[in-house]
Write a protein that holds these residues in place. Structure first.
Motif, PDB file in Angstrom:
ATOM      1  N   ALA A 247      36.688  41.037  41.919  1.00 13.54           N
ATOM      2  CA  ALA A 247      36.620  39.545  41.279  1.00 13.54           C
ATOM      3  C   ALA A 247      36.843  40.223  39.168  1.00 13.54           C
ATOM      4  O   ALA A 247      37.935  39.212  38.911  1.00 13.54           O
ATOM      5  N   ILE A 248      35.765  40.934  39.006  1.00 14.58           N
ATOM      6  CA  ILE A 248      36.136  40.183  37.323  1.00 14.58           C
ATOM      7  C   ILE A 248      37.550  41.587  37.049  1.00 14.58           C
ATOM      8  O   ILE A 248      37.675  41.332  36.165  1.00 14.58           O
ATOM      9  N   VAL A 249      37.782  42.634  38.205  1.00 16.04           N
ATOM     10  CA  VAL A 249      38.699  43.609  37.286  1.00 16.04           C
ATOM     11  C   VAL A 249      40.003  42.755  37.436  1.00 16.04           C
ATOM     12  O   VAL A 249      41.046  42.423  37.182  1.00 16.04           O
ATOM     13  N   ARG A 250      40.392  41.841  39.242  1.00 19.97           N
ATOM     14  CA  ARG A 250      41.911  41.850  39.492  1.00 19.97           C
ATOM     15  C   ARG A 250      41.868  40.185  39.624  1.00 19.97           C
ATOM     16  O   ARG A 250      43.252  39.832  40.435  1.00 19.97           O
ATOM     17  N   ARG A 251      41.223  39.522  39.013  1.00 17.33           N
ATOM     18  CA  ARG A 251      41.427  37.657  39.770  1.00 17.33           C
ATOM     19  C   ARG A 251      42.182  38.260  38.154  1.00 17.33           C
ATOM     20  O   ARG A 251      41.858  38.116  37.256  1.00 17.33           O
ATOM     21  N   VAL A 252      43.315  37.100  38.087  1.00 14.17           N
ATOM     22  CA  VAL A 252      44.343  37.084  37.738  1.00 14.17           C
ATOM     23  C   VAL A 252      43.577  36.476  36.431  1.00 14.17           C
ATOM     24  O   VAL A 252      44.250  35.927  34.897  1.00 14.17           O
ATOM     25  N   GLU A 253      43.343  35.231  36.661  1.00 12.07           N
ATOM     26  CA  GLU A 253      42.192  34.181  35.259  1.00 12.07           C
ATOM     27  C   GLU A 253      41.295  35.303  34.032  1.00 12.07           C
ATOM     28  O   GLU A 253      41.611  34.758  33.285  1.00 12.07           O
ATOM     29  N   VAL A 254      40.863  36.066  34.969  1.00  7.37           N
ATOM     30  CA  VAL A 254      39.885  36.818  33.976  1.00  7.37           C
ATOM     31  C   VAL A 254      41.315  37.877  33.000  1.00  7.37           C
ATOM     32  O   VAL A 254      40.819  38.410  32.622  1.00  7.37           O
ATOM     33  N   ARG A 255      42.028  38.118  34.272  1.00  5.60           N
ATOM     34  CA  ARG A 255      43.258  38.930  33.922  1.00  5.60           C
ATOM     35  C   ARG A 255      43.726  38.592  32.754  1.00  5.60           C
ATOM     36  O   ARG A 255      44.100  39.276  30.959  1.00  5.60           O
ATOM     37  N   LYS A 256      44.588  37.158  32.581  1.00  2.00           N
ATOM     38  CA  LYS A 256      44.429  36.428  31.292  1.00  2.00           C
ATOM     39  C   LYS A 256      44.216  36.322  30.330  1.00  2.00           C
ATOM     40  O   LYS A 256      44.445  36.649  29.590  1.00  2.00           O
ATOM     41  N   GLN A 257      42.717  36.320  30.606  1.00  2.00           N
ATOM     42  CA  GLN A 257      41.860  35.975  29.973  1.00  2.00           C
ATOM     43  C   GLN A 257      41.707  36.953  28.695  1.00  2.00           C
ATOM     44  O   GLN A 257      41.587  37.395  27.593  1.00  2.00           O
ATOM     45  N   LYS A 258      41.615  38.238  29.497  1.00  5.22           N
ATOM     46  CA  LYS A 258      41.241  39.626  28.110  1.00  5.22           C
ATOM     47  C   LYS A 258      42.774  39.456  27.831  1.00  5.22           C
ATOM     48  O   LYS A 258      42.266  40.521  26.263  1.00  5.22           O
ATOM     49  N   TRP A 259      43.838  39.215  27.660  1.00  2.00           N
ATOM     50  CA  TRP A 259      45.255  39.607  26.884  1.00  2.00           C
ATOM     51  C   TRP A 259      44.658  38.736  26.024  1.00  2.00           C
ATOM     52  O   TRP A 259      45.106  39.178  24.781  1.00  2.00           O
ATOM     53  N   GLN A 260      44.351  37.644  26.314  1.00  2.00           N
ATOM     54  CA  GLN A 260      44.342  36.588  25.108  1.00  2.00           C
ATOM     55  C   GLN A 260      42.988  37.163  24.124  1.00  2.00           C
ATOM     56  O   GLN A 260      43.276  36.871  22.749  1.00  2.00           O
ATOM     57  N   VAL A 261      41.766  37.335  24.319  1.00  2.00           N
ATOM     58  CA  VAL A 261      40.948  38.659  23.492  1.00  2.00           C
ATOM     59  C   VAL A 261      41.912  39.690  22.884  1.00  2.00           C
ATOM     60  O   VAL A 261      41.497  39.982  21.954  1.00  2.00           O
ATOM     61  N   LYS A 262      42.350  40.357  23.330  1.00  2.00           N
ATOM     62  CA  LYS A 262      43.525  41.391  23.181  1.00  2.00           C
ATOM     63  C   LYS A 262      44.197  40.814  21.903  1.00  2.00           C
ATOM     64  O   LYS A 262      43.966  41.747  20.873  1.00  2.00           O
ATOM     65  N   ARG A 263      45.197  39.689  22.058  1.00  2.00           N
ATOM     66  CA  ARG A 263      45.450  39.415  20.853  1.00  2.00           C
ATOM     67  C   ARG A 263      45.214  39.045  19.884  1.00  2.00           C
ATOM     68  O   ARG A 263      45.907  38.875  18.937  1.00  2.00           O
ATOM     69  N   ARG A 264      43.701  38.040  19.992  1.00  2.00           N
ATOM     70  CA  ARG A 264      43.019  37.896  19.299  1.00  2.00           C
ATOM     71  C   ARG A 264      42.894  38.953  17.933  1.00  2.00           C
ATOM     72  O   ARG A 264      42.423  38.849  16.619  1.00  2.00           O
ATOM     73  N   GLU A 265      42.055  39.788  18.924  1.00  2.00           N
ATOM     74  CA  GLU A 265      42.200  41.166  18.035  1.00  2.00           C
ATOM     75  C   GLU A 265      43.443  41.578  17.742  1.00  2.00           C
ATOM     76  O   GLU A 265      42.861  42.030  15.833  1.00  2.00           O
ATOM     77  N   LEU A 266      44.519  42.040  17.576  1.00  2.00           N
ATOM     78  CA  LEU A 266      45.643  42.287  17.341  1.00  2.00           C
ATOM     79  C   LEU A 266      45.903  41.209  15.925  1.00  2.00           C
ATOM     80  O   LEU A 266      46.302  41.767  14.505  1.00  2.00           O
ATOM     81  N   GLU A 267      45.859  39.827  16.083  1.00  2.00           N
ATOM     82  CA  GLU A 267      45.706  39.486  15.104  1.00  2.00           C
ATOM     83  C   GLU A 267      45.159  39.493  13.973  1.00  2.00           C
ATOM     84  O   GLU A 267      45.630  39.447  12.929  1.00  2.00           O
ATOM     85  N   LEU A 268      43.576  39.726  14.100  1.00  2.00           N
ATOM     86  CA  LEU A 268      42.901  39.972  12.910  1.00  2.00           C
ATOM     87  C   LEU A 268      42.941  40.830  12.609  1.00  2.00           C
ATOM     88  O   LEU A 268      43.340  41.227  11.495  1.00  2.00           O
TER      89      LEU A 268
END
Length: 598
Positions: A247-268
C-alpha cells in the motif's frame, strides 16, 4: 528582422560651416538582421548572426551618398556561477535568470518540473480510473443484493399466501383454526410481504439504474441488467506486512505526494543557485564589410564608387573580436533568500503531508482488513441463522398441521426465515465489498478487476527521430557531465503487476475458491460459532449439500426459472381469486432441500 526609416529635418547651422552643410538633413535607413541561437543544457548560449545596414543621406562629407555595411559574427555567453550546470537549467528552464531579474515570475519551469507535472497528471488519471472501478464494483454487488433481496421477499410472500389460503379454507368449511382473527392475521402478513416485494422491486430498478449511470448507458433501453458473477464465499487471509508495504508503494495518493516532495526538492536546488552572483563569460568574433553596393565584384576599396560590402567582407581584411566578463551582484540577496525560505517551507509541508498520508493509508488498510474478517464472521453467523430459520419453519409447519401450536407462531417463523435470507445475502455482499475495499486501500484494485493502463502509440515520426538520435549518440564521443548530470527522478510508468512485489508471488495477493470436500449432512458445527477470525471449510460444504444458492464452481447460484421470476413484476393477489403463487420448477435450487418440508 527588417526595418526601414526615413529622416527629414532642418539643420541648425550658421557661420563658416553654412556653406559646407545643407540646411536640411535627409536620410534613408535600412536594417536587416538574421540570427540562429542555441541554448545548451548547461546554461550556455551561442549563435551566429548577420547584421546588414543601409544608409543614404545628403551629408557632404561622405565619399559616397549611400553605403552598405554588413557583418557576420559568432557569439557565446557562459554562466560561471549562477545559472551554471545542467541540473539547474533542467530544473529552472531556459531564460530563467532573465525572467527572475525582470520579476516576471519566480516559478521554476524546466524539463524536470514538466516531467513531474506529467507524472502527477498520470497519477490523477489512474486514480480516476481506480475510483470508477470501485463505483462499478459497489453498484454491481448492490444490484446483485437487490435481486437476492427481492427473491427472499417473494419467497416470504408466497409462503404467506399459502398460509392465508389454508386458513381461509378452514374458515369456509367452519373447521377449527379458521377463526376470523386468524384469517385476518394471515391476510395481514401476506400484504406485508407483498408491500415488501413492491418496495424491493423499486430498489432493484434503482440499483440497476445506478449501475447504468456509472457504465455510461442510457436510463432504459428495454432490457434489465442482471449480474452473472457470484460473490465469493472463500475465506481470505492477507499478510499484513506484505499488504502494508504494498500500500505504501502502490497507492496513487502516496506516489503522487512523493512526486510533490521531489518537485519541491528540485525547486530548492534551483532557489539556492540564485544565492550565487551572476558571472557570465561572453565573447564575439566578427567579420566586417562595407561598400557603395551590397553585392558586387569590382575590386574597389571600401566606400569607393562601385565598391561592394560583401566583397570587402569576404576578403577578410576587417575582423573584430571581443572577450569579457559580466558580473551582477544583488546587494543582500534579500529576494533570493526569501525564495529559498519559501521553497523550504513548501518542502517541509509536503513532507509532513506525506507522513500523515502514509499514516492514514496504514489506518485505512487496517480498517479494511478488520472489516473483511468481521464481515466473514457475520456471514457465517447469518448462514447458520438462515439454515436454522428454514428448519424452524419446517418444524413449525408440521406442528401447526397437527394443531400443536397457534397460527401466530407459524407466521413469525416465516417472517424470520425471510429476514434471515435477506440478512445472509446482505452480509455476504458486505464481505465481497470488503475484499474490494482491501484491494482499493492497498492500491491493487485495477489488478483485481483486470484493468491495465498503457500508453498509446506515438506518431511514426517520433520513432524515426528517436532512432536517428540514438544512432548519433552511438557514433559520437562519450562526454561525462560529472556532477552536473541530474539524478534519476522517474523510472517511467509504474508497474501495475503484482508479480514479484517484495518477493511474493502474485497469486498470494488474490483470493482462491476453496474446493469442497466430502462431509456429513449436518450444517451447524461447534467450530463455526467459536468467534474465530476465519471460517473453517464446513460452511461452504454445507451450502453445497443443502442446495443453497451460493457461489461455488460446480453449482449455479440461481436457476433460470428463479431468474425469470426475479425479473417479473409483482402479481396481484386478492382474497376472492386466491391466485396461485409463483411455481418453482425442479431445476430451482430452493426446491431441492435435503431437509424435506412436510
Amino acid at each position: 528582422s527588417i526595418n526601414g526609416q526615413n529622416n527629414d529635418r532642418p539643420v541648425n547651422v550658421a557661420g563658416q560651416f553654412a556653406g559646407f552643410l545643407a540646411p536640411q538633413f535627409q536620410q534613408d535607413l535600412g536594417a536587416f538582421n538574421t540570427s540562429i541561437t542555441k541554448t545548451a543544457a548547461t546554461g550556455a548560449q551561442w549563435g551566429v548572426r548577420n547584421i546588414t545596414d543601409y544608409d543614404q543621406n545628403n551629408n557632404a562629407n561622405r565619399a559616397a551618398p549611400s553605403d552598405w555595411e554588413t557583418s557576420f559574427e559568432t557569439f557565446f555567453s557562459q554562466p560561471l556561477l549562477q545559472g551554471r550546470g545542467a541540473q539547474y537549467n533542467r530544473i529552472a528552464g531556459p531564460y530563467s535568470f532573465d525572467q527572475y531579474a525582470s520579476n516576471q515570475q519566480n516559478s521554476f519551469d524546466g524539463v524536470m518540473i514538466a516531467r513531474l507535472r506529467t507524472d502527477l497528471t498520470l497519477a490523477d488519471f489512474e486514480g480516476g480510473v481506480r475510483n470508477l472501478m470501485r463505483d462499478v464494483e459497489q453498484s454491481y454487488w448492490e444490484l446483485y443484493f437487490a435481486y437476492r433481496d427481492l427473491e427472499a421477499r417473494k419467497y416470504g410472500r408466497d409462503s404467506a399466501l399459502e398460509t392465508w389460503k389454508k386458513v381461509n379454507e378452514l374458515r369456509r368449511v367452519g373447521q377449527r383454526g379458521g377463526e376470523a382473527d386468524r384469517e385476518a392475521q394471515a391476510r395481514s402478513q401476506y400484504y406485508q410481504f407483498r408491500s415488501e416485494v413492491e418496495q424491493g422491486l423499486t430498489q432493484l430498478y434503482r440499483a440497476e439504474n445506478r449501475l447504468r449511470y456509472i457504465m455510461g448507458l442510457s436510463v432504459s433501453d428495454g432490457r434489465l441488467i442482471r449480474p452473472i458473477d457470484e460473490p465469493t464465499t472463500a475465506p481470505l487471509d492477507f499478510d499484513w506486512s506484505t499488504i502494508h508495504s504494498e500500500a505504501i508503494v502502490r497507492r496513487v495518493e502516496v506516489r503522487k505526494q512523493k512526486w510533490q516532495v521531489k518537485r519541491r526538492e528540485l525547486e530548492l536546488v534551483g532557489a539556492r543557485n540564485h544565492l550565487l552572483p551572476r558571472l557570465d563569460a561572453i565573447g564575439t568574433y566578427r567579420w566586417f564589410g562595407a561598400g557603395d553596393e551590397l553585392i558586387d565584384n569590382t575590386g574597389v576599396r571600401p566606400f569607393g564608387e562601385g565598391s561592394s560590402a560583401f566583397e570587402t567582407l569576404t576578403n577578410g581584411d576587417y575582423q573584430e573580436w571581443s572577450l569579457g566578463l559580466q558580473l551582477s551582484v544583488p546587494i543582500g540577496f534579500r529576494r533570493q533568500m526569501d525564495t529559498v525560505r519559501h521553497v523550504q517551507l513548501l518542502l517541509a509541508r509536503e513532507r509532513a503531508i506525506l507522513q500523515d498520508l502514509e499514516l492514514e493509508v496504514s489506518h485505512q488498510l487496517g480498517d479494511s482488513v478488520r472489516d473483511l474478517a468481521g464481515n466473514y464472521v457475520v456471514a457465517e453467523t447469518n448462514f447458520n441463522r438462515r439454515v436454522a430459520a428454514e428448519r424452524e419453519v419446517a418444524a413449525v409447519e408440521a406442528s401447526y398441521s397437527l394443531g400443536l401450536i397457534t397460527l401466530d407462531q407459524l407466521l413469525d417463523a416465516q417472517r424470520r426465515r425471510a429476514d434471515a435470507e435477506t440478512a445472509y445475502y446482505r452480509s455476504l455482499i458486505d464481505y465481497n465489498l470488503s475484499i474490494v475495499e482491501v484491494h482499493f486501500r492497498k492500491g491493487t484494485l485495477l489488478d483485481y478487476d483486470g484493468v491495465f493502463l498503457a500508453e498509446g502509440p506515438w506518431p511514426g515520426k517520433a520513432y524515426f527521430d528517436a532512432l536517428r538520435s540514438a544512432r548519433k549518440r552511438d557514433a559520437s564521443m562519450y562526454l561525462d557531465y560529472g556532477y552536473t548530470r541530474p539524478g534519476v527522478i522517474s523510472r517511467g510508468p509504474h508497474s501495475q503487476s503484482s508479480s514479484g512485489v517484495f518477493g511474493v508471488p502474485s497469486g498470494e495477493f488474490f483470493e482462491t475458491e476453496l474446493e469442497p470436500t466430502p462431509a456429513g449432512p449436518e450444517v451447524i458445527t461447534p467450530g463455526m460459532t467459536d468467534g474465530a477470525s476465519h471460517l473453517p471449510s464446513q460452511p461452504t460444504q454445507a451450502v453445497i449439500q443443502v442446495g443453497y444458492d451460493m457461489a461455488t464452481p460446480s453449482q449455479p447460484a440461481l436457476a433460470p426459472a428463479a431468474r425469470q421470476n426475479a425479473t417479473q413484476p409483482t402479481q396481484t393477489v386478492s382474497p376472492a381469486s386466491y391466485e396461485q403463487p409463483v411455481q418453482r420448477q425442479a431445476s430451482d435450487t430452493r426446491a431441492d432441500w435435503v431437509l424435506q418440508r412436510p
